[in-house]
Design an enzyme around this catalytic site. Structure first.
Site, short mmCIF file in Angstrom:
data_model
loop_
_atom_site.label_atom_id
_atom_site.label_comp_id
_atom_site.label_asym_id
_atom_site.label_seq_id
_atom_site.Cartn_x
_atom_site.Cartn_y
_atom_site.Cartn_z
N HIS A 243 8.83 8.27 27.58
CA HIS A 243 9.22 8.75 28.92
C HIS A 243 8.06 8.88 29.92
CE1 HIS A 243 13.00 10.00 26.96
NE2 HIS A 243 12.25 10.60 26.05
C1 BDR Z 1 11.03 14.72 28.51
O1 BDR Z 1 11.13 15.86 27.69
C2 BDR Z 1 10.03 15.95 26.82
O2 BDR Z 1 10.48 16.14 25.53
C3 BDR Z 1 9.21 14.69 27.01
O3 BDR Z 1 7.83 15.01 26.94
C4 BDR Z 1 9.61 14.21 28.37
O4 BDR Z 1 8.80 14.79 29.39
C5 BDR Z 1 12.10 13.73 28.12
O5 BDR Z 1 13.35 14.30 28.26
#
Ligand code: BDR
Ligand code: CA
Length: 313
Positions: A243
């Site tokens: 992400h």
């Molecule tokens: C987001 O949530 C976190 O677990 C990850 O680092 C990312 O920023 C994805 O939903």
């Protein structure tokens, strides 16, 4: 071109770690003024420590790291150890950092830094819950015009939620903070799950990180390998979404991404849909556009850029 000044607000998290490394590997494009840690994937005591581990790994023990809010503005903290492991950076064996944490609170660093910078000169890159950013905007609204853009990872629309059926984790954890940021008037670019779920870290891509042959390459391979197992099982896809690095890649090479300028609002009232990013993708309301909501990327180009830059560290 002068590098773009940014502050990374983060809750590392393996994908946060890769985002920080990508920024630090790209000094011609990006000048990181500081890193502000927030509670999110794991509690603040771990996220601030993890941010320092990542700076040291990049050879940047000189970079100031600040601890910020240890809980959302008005709710108890929800964490994600089920995804990131107990430390937030599970995967490789890690040593404790030796560089110091700054004394100042992250919110004060944000306020002080933005106060002395010219208008529209600093880009904020939040890749965790938006608590620190909202707290800074509430504390000193005069800093808002100093922000050039906010490029954040958060939200979901067509891809629906990852922590509830309706919400993505970062927005779900602190929807009131997200609401403040989305209504701030600052130009927003949003990397929702719609795009990050197309940035899949597959086995060959992990192998390419390993083939870099450096400590950074080894760590990124071990982190993404760990991360991949959980998500692969959950989504049944050929790899896990990486992400947070989408935000930094967008700053370096925006033409890898495509989206629409639309209105996006945050659900704060309903428990069922708490933290949902209500995105008017089809323009069915007359609500003014407040965000560039990204929906697609050139995944090969993204991984090419990432691997190439990580090899420079
Ligand atoms: C987001 O949530 C976190 O677990 C990850 O680092 C990312 O920023 C994805 O939903
Ligand atoms: Ca994150």
């Amino acid at each position: 071109m002068t590098p773009r000044k940014i502050i990374i607000d983060t809750d590392p998290g393996q994908d946060d770690a890769v985002a920080i490394l990508l920024a630090l590997a790209s000094p011609d494009d990006i000048e990181v003024l500081g890193i502000t840690a927030v509670a999110g994937n794991v509690p603040l005591a771990l996220t601030q420590k993890n941010a320092r581990i990542v700076c040291e790994l990049a050879g940047r023990a000189d970079l100031p790291v600040f601890a910020g809010c240890d809980a959302p503005l008005s709710r108890p903290l929800v964490t994600a150890e089920h995804v990131h492991g107990k430390t937030g950076l599970d995967g490789p064996v890690l040593s404790d950092p030796t560089m110091a944490l700054q004394d100042r609170h992250a919110v004060d660093f944000l306020v002080d830094t933005l106060s002395r910078e010219p208008s529209e000169s600093v880009t904020l890159v939040p890749i965790g819950p938006l608590t620190n950013i909202a707290a800074a905007f509430e504390k000193a609204p005069g800093i808002i015009p100093k922000v050039q853009e906010i490029v954040l990872m958060g939200g979901a629309y067509f891809e629906v939620g990852n922590i509830t059926p309706a919400a993505e984790f970062n927005i779900y954890v602190d929807p009131e903070a997200a609401d403040i940021v989305f209504k701030s008037g600052v130009p927003l670019t949003i990397m929702p799950l719609d795009v990050t779920h197309k940035a899949l870290v597959t086995a060959p891509r992990i192998e390419a990180f390993r083939q870099i042959g450096s400590e950074v390459g080894h760590m990124v391979a071990a982190w993404t390998d760990f991360f991949e197992r959980f998500d692969k099982e959950k989504y049944g896809s050929e790899g896990a979404p990486l992400h947070d690095p989408c935000t930094i890649a967008y700053l370096i090479q925006p033409d890898l991404f495509s989206g629409r300028r639309i209105n996006v609002e945050i659900e704060t009232g309903s428990e069922l849909t708490r933290g949902m990013t209500v995105a008017d993708w089809w323009g069915v309301t007359d609500r003014a556009a407040n965000a560039h909501f990204v929906g697609d990327l050139d995944a090969e180009g993204f991984y090419g850029l990432l691997t190439d830059r990580l090899a420079r560290l």
